[in-house]
Motif scaffolding. Sequence first.
Motif, PDB file in Angstrom:
ATOM      1  N   PRO A 137      -7.456 -17.576  17.257  1.00  0.00           N
ATOM      2  CA  PRO A 137      -8.306 -16.439  16.877  1.00  0.00           C
ATOM      3  C   PRO A 137      -7.630 -15.084  17.119  1.00  0.00           C
ATOM      4  N   ALA A 138      -6.839 -14.967  18.172  1.00  0.00           N
ATOM      5  CA  ALA A 138      -6.147 -13.701  18.440  1.00  0.00           C
ATOM      6  C   ALA A 138      -5.124 -13.398  17.346  1.00  0.00           C
ATOM      7  N   ILE A 139      -4.432 -14.423  16.868  1.00  0.00           N
ATOM      8  CA  ILE A 139      -3.471 -14.244  15.775  1.00  0.00           C
ATOM      9  C   ILE A 139      -4.204 -13.805  14.508  1.00  0.00           C
ATOM     10  N   ALA A 140      -5.308 -14.478  14.193  1.00  0.00           N
ATOM     11  CA  ALA A 140      -6.078 -14.139  12.992  1.00  0.00           C
ATOM     12  C   ALA A 140      -6.595 -12.704  13.058  1.00  0.00           C
ATOM     13  N   VAL A 141      -7.085 -12.278  14.219  1.00  0.00           N
ATOM     14  CA  VAL A 141      -7.586 -10.908  14.380  1.00  0.00           C
ATOM     15  C   VAL A 141      -6.442  -9.910  14.195  1.00  0.00           C
ATOM     16  N   ALA A 142      -5.273 -10.204  14.767  1.00  0.00           N
ATOM     17  CA  ALA A 142      -4.122  -9.298  14.621  1.00  0.00           C
ATOM     18  C   ALA A 142      -3.734  -9.146  13.153  1.00  0.00           C
ATOM     19  N   ILE A 143      -3.755 -10.235  12.414  1.00  0.00           N
ATOM     20  CA  ILE A 143      -3.433 -10.177  10.979  1.00  0.00           C
ATOM     21  C   ILE A 143      -4.484  -9.361  10.232  1.00  0.00           C
ATOM     22  N   ARG A 144      -5.757  -9.655  10.500  1.00  0.00           N
ATOM     23  CA  ARG A 144      -6.827  -8.935   9.809  1.00  0.00           C
ATOM     24  C   ARG A 144      -6.797  -7.438  10.126  1.00  0.00           C
ATOM     25  N   GLU A 145      -6.488  -7.059  11.363  1.00  0.00           N
ATOM     26  CA  GLU A 145      -6.396  -5.643  11.718  1.00  0.00           C
ATOM     27  C   GLU A 145      -5.306  -4.948  10.903  1.00  0.00           C
ATOM     28  N   GLN A 146      -4.156  -5.607  10.759  1.00  0.00           N
ATOM     29  CA  GLN A 146      -3.067  -5.016   9.982  1.00  0.00           C
ATOM     30  C   GLN A 146      -3.440  -4.919   8.499  1.00  0.00           C
ATOM     31  N   LEU A 147      -4.093  -5.951   7.969  1.00  0.00           N
ATOM     32  CA  LEU A 147      -4.512  -5.924   6.563  1.00  0.00           C
ATOM     33  C   LEU A 147      -5.557  -4.836   6.328  1.00  0.00           C
ATOM     34  N   TYR A 148      -6.440  -4.619   7.305  1.00  0.00           N
ATOM     35  CA  TYR A 148      -7.452  -3.565   7.201  1.00  0.00           C
ATOM     36  C   TYR A 148      -6.781  -2.193   7.140  1.00  0.00           C
ATOM     37  N   GLU A 149      -5.799  -1.966   8.016  1.00  0.00           N
ATOM     38  CA  GLU A 149      -5.084  -0.687   8.018  1.00  0.00           C
ATOM     39  C   GLU A 149      -4.393  -0.451   6.680  1.00  0.00           C
ATOM     40  N   ILE A 150      -3.814  -1.489   6.132  1.00  0.00           N
ATOM     41  CA  ILE A 150      -3.128  -1.375   4.840  1.00  0.00           C
ATOM     42  C   ILE A 150      -4.138  -1.063   3.743  1.00  0.00           C
ATOM     43  N   ILE A 187      -7.004   0.547   4.070  1.00  0.00           N
ATOM     44  CA  ILE A 187      -7.428   1.941   4.247  1.00  0.00           C
ATOM     45  C   ILE A 187      -6.351   2.879   3.701  1.00  0.00           C
ATOM     46  N   GLN A 188      -5.088   2.592   4.009  1.00  0.00           N
ATOM     47  CA  GLN A 188      -3.989   3.417   3.502  1.00  0.00           C
ATOM     48  C   GLN A 188      -3.927   3.364   1.979  1.00  0.00           C
ATOM     49  N   SER A 189      -4.204   2.204   1.409  1.00  0.00           N
ATOM     50  CA  SER A 189      -4.164   2.046  -0.041  1.00  0.00           C
ATOM     51  C   SER A 189      -5.247   2.869  -0.716  1.00  0.00           C
ATOM     52  N   VAL A 190      -6.449   2.878  -0.144  1.00  0.00           N
ATOM     53  CA  VAL A 190      -7.542   3.667  -0.709  1.00  0.00           C
ATOM     54  C   VAL A 190      -7.210   5.151  -0.603  1.00  0.00           C
ATOM     55  N   ALA A 191      -6.687   5.570   0.541  1.00  0.00           N
ATOM     56  CA  ALA A 191      -6.309   6.975   0.716  1.00  0.00           C
ATOM     57  C   ALA A 191      -5.231   7.355  -0.289  1.00  0.00           C
ATOM     58  N   SER A 192      -4.295   6.457  -0.490  1.00  0.00           N
ATOM     59  CA  SER A 192      -3.208   6.695  -1.448  1.00  0.00           C
ATOM     60  C   SER A 192      -3.761   6.831  -2.856  1.00  0.00           C
ATOM     61  N   ALA A 193      -4.711   5.978  -3.215  1.00  0.00           N
ATOM     62  CA  ALA A 193      -5.315   6.040  -4.547  1.00  0.00           C
ATOM     63  C   ALA A 193      -6.067   7.351  -4.736  1.00  0.00           C
ATOM     64  N   ARG A 194      -6.784   7.794  -3.698  1.00  0.00           N
ATOM     65  CA  ARG A 194      -7.511   9.067  -3.782  1.00  0.00           C
ATOM     66  C   ARG A 194      -6.526  10.221  -3.984  1.00  0.00           C
ATOM     67  N   GLU A 195      -5.428  10.224  -3.208  1.00  0.00           N
ATOM     68  CA  GLU A 195      -4.431  11.280  -3.332  1.00  0.00           C
ATOM     69  C   GLU A 195      -3.815  11.291  -4.723  1.00  0.00           C
ATOM     70  N   THR A 196      -3.584  10.116  -5.279  1.00  0.00           N
ATOM     71  CA  THR A 196      -2.993  10.019  -6.614  1.00  0.00           C
ATOM     72  C   THR A 196      -3.944  10.596  -7.656  1.00  0.00           C
ATOM     73  N   ARG A 197      -5.253  10.273  -7.530  1.00  0.00           N
ATOM     74  CA  ARG A 197      -6.232  10.812  -8.478  1.00  0.00           C
ATOM     75  C   ARG A 197      -6.311  12.332  -8.366  1.00  0.00           C
ATOM     76  N   ILE A 198      -6.289  12.843  -7.145  1.00  0.00           N
ATOM     77  CA  ILE A 198      -6.339  14.297  -6.939  1.00  0.00           C
ATOM     78  C   ILE A 198      -5.105  14.930  -7.568  1.00  0.00           C
ATOM     79  N   SER A 199      -3.965  14.303  -7.359  1.00  0.00           N
ATOM     80  CA  SER A 199      -2.716  14.815  -7.904  1.00  0.00           C
ATOM     81  C   SER A 199      -2.758  14.838  -9.432  1.00  0.00           C
ATOM     82  N   LYS A 200      -3.290  13.785 -10.031  1.00  0.00           N
ATOM     83  CA  LYS A 200      -3.350  13.705 -11.494  1.00  0.00           C
ATOM     84  C   LYS A 200      -4.290  14.756 -12.068  1.00  0.00           C
ATOM     85  N   LYS A 201      -5.312  15.133 -11.291  1.00  0.00           N
ATOM     86  CA  LYS A 201      -6.247  16.154 -11.782  1.00  0.00           C
ATOM     87  C   LYS A 201      -5.680  17.556 -11.592  1.00  0.00           C
ATOM     88  N   GLY A 202      -4.525  17.653 -10.926  1.00  0.00           N
ATOM     89  CA  GLY A 202      -3.880  18.947 -10.758  1.00  0.00           C
ATOM     90  C   GLY A 202      -4.406  19.746  -9.581  1.00  0.00           C
TER      91      GLY A 202
END
Length: 194
Positions: free
Chosen positions: A101-114, A116-131
């Motif tokens: 279970p500790a291994i699974a939680v560590a993996i899920r925590e890293q996937l969650y962070e990724i 969140i970063q992906s959503v933030a990246s997508a938002r930044e890209t949309r903002i950038s495209k709108k100028g």
Amino acid sequence: DPDSEVVVFAKRTVKDLKLPPAFITQIAQSIQSQLTEFRSFEGQDMYTGEKIIPLKLDLRVNNTIIRDQFLWDINNFDSDPEEFARTFCRDLGIEDSEVGPAIAVAIREQLYEIAIQSVASARETRISKKGRRGADHITASKAGGTALDLMKLFGSKSSVLRKRKEWDLYEPIVDLLTNEEVDALDAREERNAR
């Protein structure tokens, strides 16, 4: 699951863990706030960049130390951290029931962070495209940069199979500590924390 299940789950958790009833409200509110945050991303494109990312494990569970790194395909939704953890423990002969279970939680925590970063990246890209904000170029996030580095390493048409000279880098390390070693490690960590 419907929101009504949240309170039922909170009640079961409190009962299973033998906690005071006051925890029901706190657990339900915590789950509800996380669901609300998750739902706020609904309908947004999840820019995940490259599919294969490196994940690292560096855990101590009871008397067992686990160190490993491996590649994970984040666009393969059939990948299951719990199944990976069970197989990992079985393959390495780890008998401590808390390690999986500790291994699974560590993996899920890293996937969650990724994620969140992906959503933030997508938002930044949309903002950038709108100028807005005049941003023409968005730098790669930590996860995206790592994935890009991997693509440079493996090439776009290459396999993710590692060369023999790289095997040592990706070999899992499992150390079983004696009680004295655990006490010494705890003391060292406590000293470092102060």
